[in-house]
Design an enzyme around this catalytic site. Structure first.
Site, short mmCIF file in Angstrom:
data_model
loop_
_atom_site.label_atom_id
_atom_site.label_comp_id
_atom_site.label_asym_id
_atom_site.label_seq_id
_atom_site.Cartn_x
_atom_site.Cartn_y
_atom_site.Cartn_z
N SER A 124 39.82 42.39 36.36
CA SER A 124 40.45 42.72 37.64
C SER A 124 41.51 41.73 38.08
O SER A 124 42.17 41.95 39.11
CB SER A 124 39.39 42.86 38.73
OG SER A 124 38.65 44.05 38.53
N VAL A 125 41.72 40.66 37.35
CA VAL A 125 42.88 39.80 37.61
C VAL A 125 44.17 40.60 37.40
O VAL A 125 45.23 40.26 37.93
CB VAL A 125 42.84 38.53 36.74
CG1 VAL A 125 44.12 37.71 36.87
CG2 VAL A 125 41.63 37.67 37.13
#
Length: 381
Positions: free
Chosen positions: A58-59
């Site tokens: 999710s970065v």
């Protein structure tokens, strides 16, 4: 500051909560701490080094959201236009059958009514039955096919009425592809990573590149993450189905919400660009919009004092959140073991990428590191 941070890292490694970690801290625009510790590959005794490549999970969300905001700045996208305007193949409905296409703003703030397959309580949940991919498994789907499957499942709630972490950024990626006329990996390269010099960051790594081995917290020590292994970040959920090999497969569709690979220093470059107002890719107007709490008065479950902007959470109330961070601090993480935050009031950006899930995303290490950073800042005053 240095000693506080080093002690937190040493303790996490000594207690075998982390296998390896790279931490970078910028304060007032200068790098005041940057270290790599532990192992990138424990079994082969390969040390963690600066500029190690990590699977980002999710970065990727703030990176892809920034790409979309660059198109908003250009007038190509409008935050309050429905997704189906740009992506006719995406036409979800409510449980009673009524059409309800969320807006781009709702995708980015996770108020769209979408969810995630990994958050379902049962392996036979609606997303699972529809064959939806969360973007982290080994999938032969195309991005458009996955959009159609996502849209076939009734929305969890009418858009804008609640908050639920979701596949919204994957859908946003499909919108970017459509309006930019490029596959998402190339569009993000054009809009964000090339202009910022984030040359190690992309959606795929060539097989000869060494990527940090992924580990799962376990006793007596973390075990290597296996292909196809399910690991649940929350109780009473089926968990994420992981494919560590996906990052080496250029045939896999580019997942805007979970599918990138990159380095700590590259990601810091993005955060610092946003912190100072957007540089050449955005403007302060649009950075401020990303950092504005978009969901009030809605609440994020189990996150008191925290709201959500466009692409990341926004701290509403440090007292309720039991945090030393300033109001308005941006924060999020990544399931492979990553955490980051930006405190614009303190001119502070912090990136910590580990290779150990979920300690490096939501474990004791994350709060210990945060608290050590602020102790260090107080000591410098």
């Amino acid at each position: 500051m240095h000693d506080f941070i080093v002690n937190v890292i040493r303790q996490a490694l000594a207690e075998q909560r982390l296998v390896g970690v790279e931490v970078m801290i910028n304060h007032h625009g200068k790098t005041v701490f940057h270290s790599a510790s532990g192992f990138a590959d424990r079994e082969n005794q390969r040390q963690m080094e600066r500029h190690t490549l990590f699977r980002l999970a999710s970065v990727s969300k703030p990176i892809v959201t920034t790409a979309a905001m660059a198109l908003v700045k250009k007038g190509v996208l409008n935050l309050d236009t429905s997704v189906s305007h740009y992506l006719p193949v995406f036409s979800p409905r409510l449980a009673e059958g009524r059409a309800a296409s969320p807006t781009l703003r709702q995708l980015m703030s996770h108020t769209s009514g979408l969810g995630y397959r990994f958050l379902e309580e049962s392996a036979d949940g609606p997303y699972a039955r529809a064959g939806v991919s969360d973007g982290m498994d080994s999938s032969a789907l195309t991005l458009v096919e996955n959009m159609q499957r996502i849209a076939s499942v009734p929305l969890l709630f009418p858009p804008g009425t609640a908050w639920c972490y979701s596949l919204g950024i994957d859908v946003l990626g499909a919108v970017i592809e459509q309006v930019q006329g490029q596959r998402l990996d190339n569009a993000v390269k054009t809009l964000v990573t090339d202009p910022l010099g984030m040359h190690a960051t992309g959606f795929f790594a060539s097989p000869e590149r060494q990527v940090a081995v992924a580990y799962v917290n376990d006793q007596p020590q973390p075990h290597p993450l296996e292909e196809g292994e399910y690991v649940a970040p929350f109780e009473n959920t089926v968990g994420v189905c992981y494919s560590p090999a996906r990052v080496f497969n250029p045939q896999a569709y580019p997942s805007g919400g979970a599918g990138m690979v990159g380095t700590v220093s590259d990601f810091m470059r993005l955060l610092e660009t946003l912190r100072i107002g957007g540089g050449e890719i955005l403007s302060e107007q649009w950075v401020a919009e990303m950092g504005r709490d978009q969901i009030a008065p809605l609440e994020i479950p189990n996150a008191p004092g925290v709201g959500f902007g466009l692409g990341f959470s926004v701290l509403r109330d440090p007292h309720s959140a039991l945090s030393p961070e300033s109001p308005g601090t941006w924060r999020w993480g990544g399931a492979y073991g990553h955490a980051w935050f930006v405190d614009r009031a303190q001119e502070l950006s912090v990136v910590a990428f580990s290779n150990t899930l979920y300690e490096g995303m939501s474990g004791q290490f994350v709060n210990d590191l945060r608290d050590a950073v602020y102790r260090g800042i107080e000591g410098m005053k």
